[in-house]
Design an enzyme around this catalytic site. Structure first.
Site, mmCIF file in Angstrom:
data_model
loop_
_atom_site.group_PDB
_atom_site.id
_atom_site.type_symbol
_atom_site.label_atom_id
_atom_site.label_comp_id
_atom_site.label_asym_id
_atom_site.label_seq_id
_atom_site.Cartn_x
_atom_site.Cartn_y
_atom_site.Cartn_z
ATOM 1 N N MET A 107 -49.534 -24.111 68.011
ATOM 2 C CA MET A 107 -49.024 -22.744 67.920
ATOM 3 C C MET A 107 -47.865 -22.536 68.878
ATOM 4 S SD MET A 107 -52.206 -20.167 67.311
ATOM 5 C CE MET A 107 -53.105 -20.240 65.756
ATOM 6 N N SER B 167 -44.239 -19.677 69.364
ATOM 7 C CA SER B 167 -43.446 -18.562 68.856
ATOM 8 C C SER B 167 -42.337 -19.060 67.937
ATOM 9 C CB SER B 167 -42.839 -17.783 70.025
ATOM 10 O OG SER B 167 -43.852 -17.305 70.876
ATOM 11 N N HIS C 127 -51.436 -17.669 72.917
ATOM 12 C CA HIS C 127 -51.346 -16.786 74.079
ATOM 13 C C HIS C 127 -52.652 -16.021 74.286
ATOM 14 C CE1 HIS C 127 -46.918 -16.912 72.936
ATOM 15 N NE2 HIS C 127 -46.902 -17.311 74.194
ATOM 16 N N HIS D 255 -48.916 -15.024 70.045
ATOM 17 C CA HIS D 255 -49.736 -15.559 68.963
ATOM 18 C C HIS D 255 -51.115 -15.896 69.532
ATOM 19 C CE1 HIS D 255 -48.840 -19.405 70.848
ATOM 20 N NE2 HIS D 255 -47.552 -19.200 70.677
ATOM 21 N N ALA E 142 -43.453 -12.652 71.814
ATOM 22 C CA ALA E 142 -43.704 -13.156 70.456
ATOM 23 C C ALA E 142 -45.095 -13.783 70.448
ATOM 24 C CB ALA E 142 -42.631 -14.149 70.024
#
Length: 282
Positions: free
Chosen positions: A186, A188, A37, A34, A32
């Protein structure tokens, strides 16, 4: 882009890449993906000749099975996102049976007390699961460096301790928290929030920033009391804990010392989603 599901095939490929100046960076993720990552991936790319991104939702670190069921699984989307970042990225997306070899169970670890506070106190067995899978992943890839975000700062400290006590010759790199435009860290899990609440969730970081200012002139206990009062005035966000600790030992701060670094940590529930964040205080 190369995608491996087998440890054996991945190891074989990585061994074929080894040269005198060869280096491998690794970014372990639960998918997942974003921009948080991606910032880790870009850091790894800048420092290594090859980068492995693992995508694996680890069942043993979830104390809440319902949370595991709801965790987003978007492998195809993740692969496309990584493909757009760089052609040198290698994806490792194993099954649970592949990683645990049919025995999906955590080992038991002791990390000098790092595992007993905050997340360790509120999520039974969580760090045993984290340490078990991180060790398995690191040994599967044996990178030169592995990259982890500071949003999970307690996890970062535990992984540094893990490689120390297990004598795994890998450098663990901590990377700054990446935030949404409103300051929300941020994650997931943010995808599970409604748009109005996600927008309002910037309140968490704003409170931490104000707590940092308060910390300059007030005691830790006064700052903690102030943070709790702020959350009481915003009942949409349920504060699970607020803790101020020593950065290295993660022990709760009783009295400030000039030569020590401190950090504030929170865990918050909203719309049934658990969010964590932290900030350096000095």
């Amino acid at each position: 882009m190369l995608v491996f599901h087998s440890k054996t095939e991945l190891r074989s490929h990585l061994s074929s890449l080894k040269t005198k100046n060869h280096s491998i960076g690794m970014v372990p993720t639960m998918g997942a993906l974003h921009q948080g990552h991606i910032s880790l991936v870009n850091k790894a790319i800048s420092e290594n000749s090859h980068v492995v991104v693992s995508i694996f939702v680890n069942p043993t670190q979830f104390d809440n099975k319902e949370d595991l069921k709801k965790y987003p699984k978007t492998l195809d989307k993740d692969i496309q996102l990584l493909k757009a970042v760089s052609g040198i990225v290698i994806v490792f997306a194993p099954t649970a049976d592949e990683m645990y070899e049919g025995k999906i169970k955590s080992k038991s670890f002791k990390f000098d007390g790092l595992e007993k506070v905050m997340e360790g106190e509120f999520r039974t067995g969580h760090f045993n699961g984290v340490a078990t899978i991180v060790e398995l992943l690191l040994r599967a890839v044996m990178p030169n460096k592995a990259y982890f975000g500071e949003k999970d700062f307690q996890q970062l400290q535990i992984i540094k301790k893990l490689v120390e006590i297990r004598k795994i010759p890998i450098e663990i790199i901590g990377c700054p928290i990446v935030r949404e435009s409103n300051g929300l860290a941020m994650s997931s899990r943010n995808e599970r929030l409604s748009k109005p609440v996600r927008k309002k969730a910037g309140f968490i970081y704003e409170t931490l920033k104000s707590a940092k200012n308060e910390f300059g002139t007030k005691s830790a206990s006064k700052v903690i009391e102030w943070v709790r009062n702020q959350f009481e005035q915003h009942p949409i966000f349920e504060l699970e804990y607020i803790q101020i600790t020593d950065v290295d030992t993660l022990t709760p701060l009783l009295r400030k010392q000039k030569d020590r670094k401190y950090r504030a940590f929170v865990a918050v529930y909203t719309e049934g989603v658990r969010l964590i964040d932290n900030i350096a205080l000095n």
